[in-house]
Scaffold this motif. Structure first.
Motif, PDB file in Angstrom:
ATOM      1  N   CYS A 464       0.837  -1.202   0.000  1.00 23.15           N
ATOM      2  CA  CYS A 464       0.000   0.000   0.000  1.00 23.15           C
ATOM      3  C   CYS A 464       0.869   1.248   0.000  1.00 23.15           C
ATOM      4  O   CYS A 464       1.821   1.345   0.775  1.00 23.15           O
ATOM      5  N   LEU A 465       0.550   2.199  -0.871  1.00 22.89           N
ATOM      6  CA  LEU A 465       1.213   3.505  -0.906  1.00 22.89           C
ATOM      7  C   LEU A 465       0.185   4.589  -0.671  1.00 22.89           C
ATOM      8  O   LEU A 465      -0.871   4.601  -1.305  1.00 22.89           O
ATOM      9  N   GLN A 466       0.497   5.528   0.236  1.00 24.36           N
ATOM     10  CA  GLN A 466      -0.400   6.629   0.562  1.00 24.36           C
ATOM     11  C   GLN A 466       0.317   7.944   0.279  1.00 24.36           C
ATOM     12  O   GLN A 466       1.266   8.308   0.976  1.00 24.36           O
ATOM     13  N   PHE A 467      -0.102   8.655  -0.749  1.00 24.71           N
ATOM     14  CA  PHE A 467       0.442   9.981  -1.038  1.00 24.71           C
ATOM     15  C   PHE A 467      -0.698  10.991  -1.161  1.00 24.71           C
ATOM     16  O   PHE A 467      -0.677  11.890  -1.995  1.00 24.71           O
ATOM     17  N   ARG A 468      -1.692  10.821  -0.317  1.00 26.65           N
ATOM     18  CA  ARG A 468      -2.855  11.702  -0.310  1.00 26.65           C
ATOM     19  C   ARG A 468      -2.472  13.109   0.128  1.00 26.65           C
ATOM     20  O   ARG A 468      -1.642  13.305   1.001  1.00 26.65           O
ATOM     21  N   ASN A 469      -3.104  14.114  -0.516  1.00 28.56           N
ATOM     22  CA  ASN A 469      -2.933  15.502  -0.106  1.00 28.56           C
ATOM     23  C   ASN A 469      -1.479  15.962  -0.210  1.00 28.56           C
ATOM     24  O   ASN A 469      -0.884  16.445   0.760  1.00 28.56           O
ATOM     25  N   ASN A 470      -0.896  15.803  -1.385  1.00 27.81           N
ATOM     26  CA  ASN A 470       0.420  16.331  -1.696  1.00 27.81           C
ATOM     27  C   ASN A 470       0.299  17.202  -2.947  1.00 27.81           C
ATOM     28  O   ASN A 470      -0.763  17.756  -3.210  1.00 27.81           O
ATOM     29  N   PHE A 471       1.383  17.316  -3.719  1.00 26.89           N
ATOM     30  CA  PHE A 471       1.377  18.172  -4.903  1.00 26.89           C
ATOM     31  C   PHE A 471       1.801  17.405  -6.152  1.00 26.89           C
ATOM     32  O   PHE A 471       2.345  17.973  -7.086  1.00 26.89           O
ATOM     33  N   LEU A 472       1.544  16.101  -6.177  1.00 25.68           N
ATOM     34  CA  LEU A 472       2.018  15.250  -7.268  1.00 25.68           C
ATOM     35  C   LEU A 472       1.226  15.521  -8.554  1.00 25.68           C
ATOM     36  O   LEU A 472       0.015  15.693  -8.530  1.00 25.68           O
ATOM     37  N   THR A 473       1.950  15.514  -9.679  1.00 26.36           N
ATOM     38  CA  THR A 473       1.318  15.641 -11.002  1.00 26.36           C
ATOM     39  C   THR A 473       1.579  14.421 -11.876  1.00 26.36           C
ATOM     40  O   THR A 473       0.940  14.258 -12.914  1.00 26.36           O
ATOM     41  N   SER A 474       2.531  13.569 -11.488  1.00 25.92           N
ATOM     42  CA  SER A 474       2.858  12.378 -12.290  1.00 25.92           C
ATOM     43  C   SER A 474       3.532  11.345 -11.406  1.00 25.92           C
ATOM     44  O   SER A 474       3.973  11.647 -10.288  1.00 25.92           O
ATOM     45  N   LEU A 475       3.606  10.134 -11.925  1.00 28.18           N
ATOM     46  CA  LEU A 475       4.319   9.046 -11.262  1.00 28.18           C
ATOM     47  C   LEU A 475       5.384   8.515 -12.205  1.00 28.18           C
ATOM     48  O   LEU A 475       5.160   8.427 -13.414  1.00 28.18           O
ATOM     49  N   PRO A 476       6.550   8.131 -11.692  1.00 29.25           N
ATOM     50  CA  PRO A 476       7.608   7.601 -12.560  1.00 29.25           C
ATOM     51  C   PRO A 476       7.263   6.208 -13.082  1.00 29.25           C
ATOM     52  O   PRO A 476       6.623   5.410 -12.381  1.00 29.25           O
ATOM     53  N   GLU A 477       7.673   5.925 -14.309  1.00 30.34           N
ATOM     54  CA  GLU A 477       7.379   4.634 -14.936  1.00 30.34           C
ATOM     55  C   GLU A 477       7.993   3.479 -14.166  1.00 30.34           C
ATOM     56  O   GLU A 477       7.515   2.344 -14.231  1.00 30.34           O
ATOM     57  N   GLU A 478       9.071   3.762 -13.412  1.00 32.46           N
ATOM     58  CA  GLU A 478       9.760   2.687 -12.683  1.00 32.46           C
ATOM     59  C   GLU A 478       8.902   2.085 -11.577  1.00 32.46           C
ATOM     60  O   GLU A 478       9.244   1.046 -11.009  1.00 32.46           O
ATOM     61  N   MET A 479       7.770   2.699 -11.265  1.00 36.60           N
ATOM     62  CA  MET A 479       6.917   2.162 -10.206  1.00 36.60           C
ATOM     63  C   MET A 479       6.331   0.810 -10.563  1.00 36.60           C
ATOM     64  O   MET A 479       5.831   0.101  -9.696  1.00 36.60           O
ATOM     65  N   GLU A 480       6.385   0.433 -11.842  1.00 38.94           N
ATOM     66  CA  GLU A 480       5.866  -0.880 -12.212  1.00 38.94           C
ATOM     67  C   GLU A 480       6.669  -2.001 -11.571  1.00 38.94           C
ATOM     68  O   GLU A 480       6.264  -3.162 -11.568  1.00 38.94           O
ATOM     69  N   ALA A 481       7.820  -1.663 -10.978  1.00 35.91           N
ATOM     70  CA  ALA A 481       8.621  -2.662 -10.270  1.00 35.91           C
ATOM     71  C   ALA A 481       7.988  -3.057  -8.940  1.00 35.91           C
ATOM     72  O   ALA A 481       8.418  -4.036  -8.316  1.00 35.91           O
TER      73      ALA A 481
END
Length: 590
Positions: A464-481
């Motif tokens: 589980c990843l929780q990045f709620r209420n931040n300023f993210l606009t994209s995720l890196p492709e490497e997260m598929e790992a």
């Protein structure tokens, strides 16, 4: 005459002209010719106020091209026509259907939804091959008795009409598998429903039912029963004997207690929110071995029994807006629980800010004693949580970095959950890679982006990843790992497009993306995430919902409210995920 005919054939408007003596607008001859070949005619959305006569007589009249094509070697062999089997007249302005419908006895599908029909012609009884009849979103006040003669009818859609009663002979529809009577004015259900033994899905939502006939229990094939928003005060005990039932919706009624379900061994979803239920006992739970979703929001529950642990397959538990003041420690023994909603309860033994943290973290806090120690950095560490619960917490410290002492406190212990929420972190701590962490909640921090270096700090075992209420606009492709990732919470960020990398993480079961600026989704890619059960896209910028999303049948929870699209309408969204998916499938072009 031949020249005149050739001139007429060359006129591109010819197919839309009304011939003398023919009622209503004509149908393009190209569509008629194609329908004679493939047996399907789609006249949806053509602003028709009545059906042209040549449609009813499509298989009787000699076609116009017969006068022009006399060659046996021609590609268009008009004499080799196919009987019309599928006729779609949806989204027009039809106020009635002609009795000439009897001239199409080969029809297997007749779709006239979204018109202004006040009645169905009695000639409908002549369509002995009919398998699907959709007359939803009209103004029907009654159903002709002749409709009950359709022995091969499998799907009958009558939702959003003005029906106040049904024919007593309804039970003669012995092949019926799907029946939707929602959003009508029904106060009673005929006892003949007992004969609908092939019925799989029955929707009675949004009517005026005060009780259900006990005979309904004879529907031995029924898997889905929706009685949302009626006036039910009790449920017949016979309902508990329906062994095939998988989904039961009893929301928005007047129930004061739950029935027991001794025979419902296959029940996966039980929705009883917005009632007046005060007690949930062990007797209600002990037989529900297959339950995955239990929705009890907006009731009057004061407690949750320890026997909740009997529901070992439970994935989603909604207790929002009840009177629960404490949670049983046993709640932590539900291995599959992913979503736990507790807002609106007067809880005393769980911190309110934890209501927005991941379900796993929330469970660990419930009923756990707080045993703290002070480290040299004056950081308060819950050693009990580390040793007994495998939780490392350092939240609400306004820290830009996590002190090394925090990680040192773990020592040789195995940690599976880390909570660094409500700080001022702008990157993932380096020492994450040393832990076999399942859950990392990082809401309310200052992440502007996740870079490759950030991701390399993540262990591939994260659940589980929780990045709620931040300023993210994209995720890196490497997260598929992240090959075990099941839950990701990206709510309240600044995403304008659906992160493509999520399409390539097939283990995902929950994607939370509400309150962003997402403008579109790819339903074909979503469908590849075959374990996805929850997709939250509320309050984004979706201008349209692709109909193909309806094919994502594994979705148990699809949240789309708060977007600027026009369809599905709010009334359909309010009926729940199953209804939304069904609606979307009905709009897939054929």
């Amino acid at each position: 005459m031949a020249a005149a005919r050739r001139g007429k054939a060359g006129d591109p408007r010819a197919g839309f002209r009304r011939d003398a003596g023919e009622p209503g607008p004509a149908v393009p001859q190209g569509l008629i010719r194609a329908a004679r070949k493939n047996g399907q005619l789609n006249l949806a959305g053509r602003d028709l106020s009545e059906v042209p006569a040549n449609v009813w007589r499509i298989n009787l009249d000699i076609p116009e091209e017969a006068h022009q094509n006399l060659s046996f070697g021609a590609a268009d062999r008009w004499w080799e026509q196919t009987d019309l089997t599928k006729l779609i007249l949806a989204s027009n302005k039809l106020q009635c259907l002609s009795e000439d419908v009897r001239l199409l006895p080969a029809l297997t599908v007749l779709d006239v939804h979204d018109n202004q029909l006040t009645s169905i012609p009695s000639a409908i009884g002549f369509l002995e091959n009919l398998q699907k009849l959709s007359v939803s979103h009209n103004k029907l006040k009654n159903i002709p008795e002749e409709l009950t003669q359709l022995k091969h009818l499998k799907s009958l859609l009558l939702q959003h009409n003005e029906l106040s009663h049904l024919p007593d002979g309804f039970g003669q529809l012995i092949s019926l598998e799907e029946l939707d009577l929602s959003n009508n004015q029904l106060a009673t259900i005929p006892s003949s429903f007992a004969s609908l033994t092939s019925l799989v899905r029955l929707n009675l939502a949004h009517n005026q039912l005060k009780n259900l006939p006990a005979e309904i229990s004879a529907m031995k094939s029924l898997k889905q029963l929706d009685c949302t928003k009626n006036q039910l005060e009790t449920i017949p005990s016979e309902l508990a004997s329906m062994a095939s039932l998988e989904q039961l919706y009893l929301r928005k009624n007047k129930l004061q207690y739950l029935p027991e379900f001794p025979s419902c061994k296959l029940l996966k979803e039980l929705h009883v929110g917005e009632n007046q239920i005060e007690v949930l006992s062990a007797e209600h739970l002990k037989h529900l071995n297959s339950l995955c979703v239990l929705e009890l929001r907006d009731n009057k529950l004061k407690s949750l029994p320890d026997e909740i642990t009997l529901l070992q397959g439970l994935e989603r538990l909604d207790l929002t807006n009840n009177d629960i003041s404490s949670l049983p420690c046993a709640l932590g023994n539900l291995p599959q629980l992913k979503l736990l909603a507790l807002e609106g309860n007067p809880l005393r033994t769980i911190r309110r800010d934890m209501l927005q943290v991941s379900t796993l973290s929330l469970i660990y806090q419930a009923g756990s004693p707080v045993t703290a120690m002070t480290l040299p950095s004056e950081s308060r560490i819950n050693i009990h949580a580390i040793t007994a619960l495998k939780v490392l917490e350092y939240s609400e410290k306004r820290a830009a970095v996590i002190p090394d002492e925090i990680f040192n406190a773990v020592g040789s212990n195995s940690v599976t959950t880390v909570n660094f929420s409500k700080n001022q972190l702008n990157e993932i701590p380096k020492r994450y890679s040393y832990f076999l962490v399942d859950v990392i909640p990082h809401p309310n921090n200052s992440f502007l982006s996740l870079s490759l270096s950030n991701v390399l700090k993540l262990n591939a075992a994260f659940l589980c990843l929780q990045f709620r209420n931040n300023f993210l606009t994209s995720l890196p492709e490497e997260m598929e790992a992240l090959i075990r990732l099941q839950i990701i919470n990206l709510c309240f960020n600044r995403f304008k497009i659906f992160p493509n990398v999520l399409y390539r993480i097939p283990t995902l079961e929950t994607i939370l993306l509400s309150n962003n600026q997402v403008g579109s989704i790819d339903p074909l890619q979503i469908r590849k995430i075959d374990k996805l059960g929850t997709l939250d896209l509320q309050n984004n910028d979706l201008l349209q919902v692709p109909p193909e999303l309806g094919n994502c049948v594994n979705l148990r929870t699809l949240l789309l409210e708060g977007n600027p699209f026009r369809t599905p309408r709010a009334a359909i969204l309010a009926k729940g995920t199953a209804a939304v998916l069904e609606y979307l499938r009905s709009r897939i072009p054929t």
